[in-house]
Design an enzyme around this catalytic site. Structure first.
Site, short mmCIF file in Angstrom:
data_model
loop_
_atom_site.label_atom_id
_atom_site.label_comp_id
_atom_site.label_asym_id
_atom_site.label_seq_id
_atom_site.Cartn_x
_atom_site.Cartn_y
_atom_site.Cartn_z
N LYS A 1 52.48 57.29 25.71
CA LYS A 1 51.56 57.63 26.80
C LYS A 1 50.43 58.53 26.30
O LYS A 1 49.28 58.40 26.71
CB LYS A 1 52.32 58.33 27.93
N HIS B 1 58.84 11.77 20.95
CA HIS B 1 58.09 12.32 22.09
C HIS B 1 59.01 12.64 23.27
O HIS B 1 58.75 12.24 24.41
CB HIS B 1 56.98 11.37 22.51
#
Length: 513
Positions: free
Chosen positions: A135, A274
């Site tokens: 922070k 596929h």
């Protein structure tokens, strides 16, 4: 004098990093085992107790949760009021923090870990310090990964400080680190109390690889793996023995092929293209299973993904070597079989533990724009004895076995899906069509010349009308398996009776979108 706080479970490269900090006039605070390692290396340190004026308590649960630590991390250097308070209370700023967290992940991966042991490995002070430092990254450098020691050392040597951009990047990494840590804890405890659909879904994955490209060459892509690698039967746990790196499409296809192979216990070969099977063959010998998978669609198999659920022998490898294939996955390879396959430098050869194929399946997710869908995997095991014969003609025992084979295949074919098969191989597959009759026509077209008295047809969902049944009957199909459940089921049953076809309904649908 600047201060650094070091408290790590990962001691790799710690000593050179600590020495570098000392060279640049950092006073080092440390705890427990980390402090002892530093002292043994001749690096002077201050204990956390000397900073806080308070001993570790509650079996070490509380040692850094103290204003002298968090005040030193959170105090903003540019605010006179912060500096006045810190000076008044005797709080010394902490300029760098290097912290690893308790090994929660490693703990819950242990066999037979207890809940009590898992809870004791939830770090509280570590994440708190990391969050405080992150922070306040404008003033504090926060380090969670030994891989970042070098860039910090280099910047200290070059400019005697870590620049703001790097501190910001390290802060973001620290928050990712604590977020992932908390996600593991949240998911573990949610499972312990039986929460199936949490109101907040927290998932965490670890970057495995930055890929060359995604589904298409203009798309960027990244490969992430589950942070808890519990699934052994997974493409993420396959060992690549040979060939180019797997592409984005390779990984998706390999995953789909492995899902299909999981369905079969006899020697089986799955050929996939596929995301759809183009051929599945099974036999008592792997070579014969390969022959049947190849013969199912000798055109589409070109450039396909092959999964074999037995150790690959030389005879099977020799036949596969004749084709262009993208990937071959098997539990093992005879040395001579591997040698002949490895002659193709780009062929990906992967080894995977198939003994784990029956382990419980995780939930699966798929992304949509603005959200995520989650569901259980479709791993339902079905018994043909539970199926219902709905026609005047009942399937023979052989036809029933063939129907089960076709049913397992259609389960993994994109909807709308139709599979024509016998008990040894798929004969024709119709996948992904907007209407079922087109899928039926495609499947039967591919099966042309191979449909005999043993040929059966499987449909992943019910027939909305009787046209598919009639088309199948006119082309020699003798038995059909489908879920049933249409308001026009009777039309299809009547059509089957007209042609003397046996039809069974499963009561279970297997859509795959």
């Amino acid at each position: 004098m600047r201060r650094a706080l070091l408290s790590v479970s990962d001691k790799s490269n710690l000593i050179p990093f600590a020495k570098k900090l000392s060279e640049h006039q950092f006073e080092i605070i440390s705890t427990g085992g980390t402090r002892q390692v530093l002292l043994d290396a001749g690096i002077k340190t201050i204990s956390v107790e000397d900073v806080t004026g308070f001993p570790e308590i509650l079996d070490g649960r509380v040692k850094t949760l103290n204003p002298f630590i968090h005040g030193g991390l959170l105090g903003r250097r540019e605010l006179p009021e912060h500096q006045r308070v810190m000076k008044k209370l005797g709080i010394h700023p902490i300029d760098l923090i290097c912290v690893n967290l308790y090994p929660f992940k490693q703990t819950i991966l242990k066999p037979n870990v207890t809940l009590a042991d898992a809870i004791e490995n939830i770090d509280i002070g570590g994440p708190s310090m990391l969050r405080s430092a992150a922070k306040n990254y404008r003033d504090v450098t926060v380090v969670v990964d030994s891989a970042d020691y070098q860039i910090i050392s280099d910047q200290l040597d070059q400019q005697d400080k870590v620049d703001l951009k790097t501190r910001a990047q390290l802060a973001a990494k620290a928050f990712r680190h604590t977020a992932a840590y908390d996600a593991l804890i949240a998911n573990y405890l949610s499972q312990q109390v039986g929460v199936e659909a949490p109101e907040k879904l927290t998932l965490t994955y670890e970057l495995e690889e930055t890929m060359r490209y995604g589904e298409n060459s203009h798309q960027k892509a990244w490969f992430y793996r589950d942070a808890l690698p519990k699934k052994q039967y997974s493409i993420t746990n396959a060992k690549q023995l040979h060939g180019k790196k797997l592409s984005y499409n390779n990984i998706k296809d390999a995953d789909a092929a492995l899902r299909i192979a999981r369905e079969f216990s006899r020697p089986t070969v799955v050929a996939l293209k596929h995301m759809n099977p183009c051929g599945i063959g099974q036999a008592e010998k792997l070579e014969t299973a390969w022959d049947r998978a190849y013969e199912a669609d000798s055109i589409s198999i070109f450039g396909g993904v092959i999964v074999l659920n037995r150790k690959v022998d030389l005879a099977t490898a020799t036949k596969m070597h004749k084709l262009f294939l993208e990937i071959i996955i098997a539990p093992d390879f005879e040395p001579a079989a591997y040698d002949i396959l490895a002659k193709k430098k780009n062929l990906r050869i992967l080894q995977l533990d198939f003994a784990a194929k029956d382990e419980p399946a995780n939930k699966e997710t798929v992304s949509i724009m603005g959200g995520l869908l989650m569901q259980e995997q479709d791993t339902l095991t079905e018994d043909p004895q539970d199926w219902q014969v709905v026609t005047q003609t009942a399937p023979t025992l052989t036809q029933l076995d063939n129907l089960l084979f076709a049913w397992k295949a259609v389960k993994h074919t994109k909807s709308n899906a139709i599979v024509v098969a016998n008990g040894q191989q798929t004969l024709g597959i119709g996948a992904g069509q907007p209407n079922r009759i087109d899928s039926t026509k495609i499947a039967i077209k591919h099966a042309a010349g191979k449909i005999d008295d043993q040929a059966v047809l499987a449909s992943d969902a019910f027939f909305p009308m009787d046209d598919c049944v009639e088309y199948a009957a006119k082309h020699g199909i003798k038995a059909i398996v489908q879920p049933g459940g249409s308001i026009r089921d009777q039309d299809s049953i009547t059509m089957a009776d007209k042609y003397g076809i046996a039809m069974v309904t499963t009561g279970i649908r297997h859509f795959r979108h």
